[in-house]
Design an enzyme around this catalytic site. Sequence first.
Site, PDB file in Angstrom:
ATOM      1  N   ASP A  62      43.964  24.448  49.881  1.00  0.00           N
ATOM      2  CA  ASP A  62      43.973  25.868  49.526  1.00  0.00           C
ATOM      3  C   ASP A  62      45.172  26.095  48.609  1.00  0.00           C
ATOM      4  O   ASP A  62      46.324  25.918  49.033  1.00  0.00           O
ATOM      5  CB  ASP A  62      44.105  26.676  50.831  1.00  0.00           C
ATOM      6  CG  ASP A  62      44.151  28.172  50.588  1.00  0.00           C
ATOM      7  OD1 ASP A  62      44.359  28.589  49.442  1.00  0.00           O
ATOM      8  OD2 ASP A  62      43.989  28.912  51.576  1.00  0.00           O
ATOM      9  N   TYR A 153      41.253  42.523  42.408  1.00  0.00           N
ATOM     10  CA  TYR A 153      40.941  41.441  41.455  1.00  0.00           C
ATOM     11  C   TYR A 153      41.494  41.764  40.060  1.00  0.00           C
ATOM     12  O   TYR A 153      42.059  40.894  39.391  1.00  0.00           O
ATOM     13  CB  TYR A 153      39.422  41.258  41.432  1.00  0.00           C
ATOM     14  CG  TYR A 153      38.908  40.096  40.632  1.00  0.00           C
ATOM     15  CD1 TYR A 153      38.992  38.789  41.122  1.00  0.00           C
ATOM     16  CD2 TYR A 153      38.303  40.285  39.393  1.00  0.00           C
ATOM     17  CE1 TYR A 153      38.491  37.718  40.383  1.00  0.00           C
ATOM     18  CE2 TYR A 153      37.799  39.236  38.657  1.00  0.00           C
ATOM     19  CZ  TYR A 153      37.891  37.946  39.151  1.00  0.00           C
ATOM     20  OH  TYR A 153      37.387  36.894  38.431  1.00  0.00           O
ATOM     21  N   LYS A 157      44.236  39.467  38.142  1.00  0.00           N
ATOM     22  CA  LYS A 157      43.977  38.836  36.840  1.00  0.00           C
ATOM     23  C   LYS A 157      44.900  39.405  35.756  1.00  0.00           C
ATOM     24  O   LYS A 157      45.317  38.673  34.848  1.00  0.00           O
ATOM     25  CB  LYS A 157      42.503  39.010  36.463  1.00  0.00           C
ATOM     26  CG  LYS A 157      41.539  38.219  37.360  1.00  0.00           C
ATOM     27  CD  LYS A 157      41.824  36.722  37.357  1.00  0.00           C
ATOM     28  CE  LYS A 157      40.651  35.919  37.922  1.00  0.00           C
ATOM     29  NZ  LYS A 157      40.936  34.465  37.967  1.00  0.00           N
TER      30      LYS A 157
END
Length: 242
Positions: A62, A153, A157
């Site tokens: 991970d 998100y 980003k």
Amino acid sequence: MSSRKIALVTGASKGIGAAIALTLARDGFDIWLNYRSDHAAAAEVARQVEAAGASCRLVCCDVADASAVKETLGPLLENESPEVLVNNAGHAKDTLMVWMGEDEWKDVLSVHLDGFFLVTKLVLVGMLKRRSGRIINIASTSGQSGVAGQVNYSAAKAGLIGATKALALETAKRKVLVNAVAPGFIETDMVAGLPKEKIVPMIPLGRIGTPEEVAEVVSFLASDKASYITGQVIAVNGGIYL
Ligand code: NAP
């Protein structure tokens, strides 16, 4: 030891990462293939990479887990140093901000930003010493335009794009070039549940993109042809955001 250069691609058991691993293998890189959980899919990508004439080392961890990253990557980096790092691992947990739990916020920030930080910090040392390297971060249109239902998100980003530019400035003198690729809608598991009939009419090129179309841009950024490009965000989005 092989004379081929190494490319480490995170999140490469499927989707965009798998296409990048395969394309870079065809370009002449040996591949370190990171993934988190899908052993069977990773083994199949490794088989295809090897069929393309490259060696493939599976690196299962991970990327957001600091000790797991150190334990798996650390020993490999004692002997070898990738020329190319593609930070691609990621996922979305979409919901409106009013419904978003702290776990959904932290998880999405962590996989993209902690993942970038933890892997890049380890791999960067060898690149700086060698005075060559390419780091390519897979961002998203969502981080450029903002998308409703993706506050976590979009933040992750956009953060990755900021990190790309800052790191590019830090490492330019050592000839380590850092860029981001910002895909729009790409045909992978990540978009499988989305209503295509509503999305496609919004895309000027009139279709969802393919993982291979993203991989070709990464291939270019990893090549000698991109020797004067750093700190840039290259969109692969069919014109949906200009
Ligand atoms: P995908 O098909 O769902 O594949 C995601 C990959 O990332 C898998 O290999 C998965 O491994 C790996 N992964 C997820 N979390 C991880 C973690 N914590 N540590 C290590 N590996 C992890 O997704 P995709 O569509 O190819 O997306 C790849 C990247 O492109 C992501 O960063 C995504 O945000 C970005 N992107 C995608 C699109 C799109 O439309 N598809 C658009 C813009 C940007 P396992 O399955 O083995 O667990």
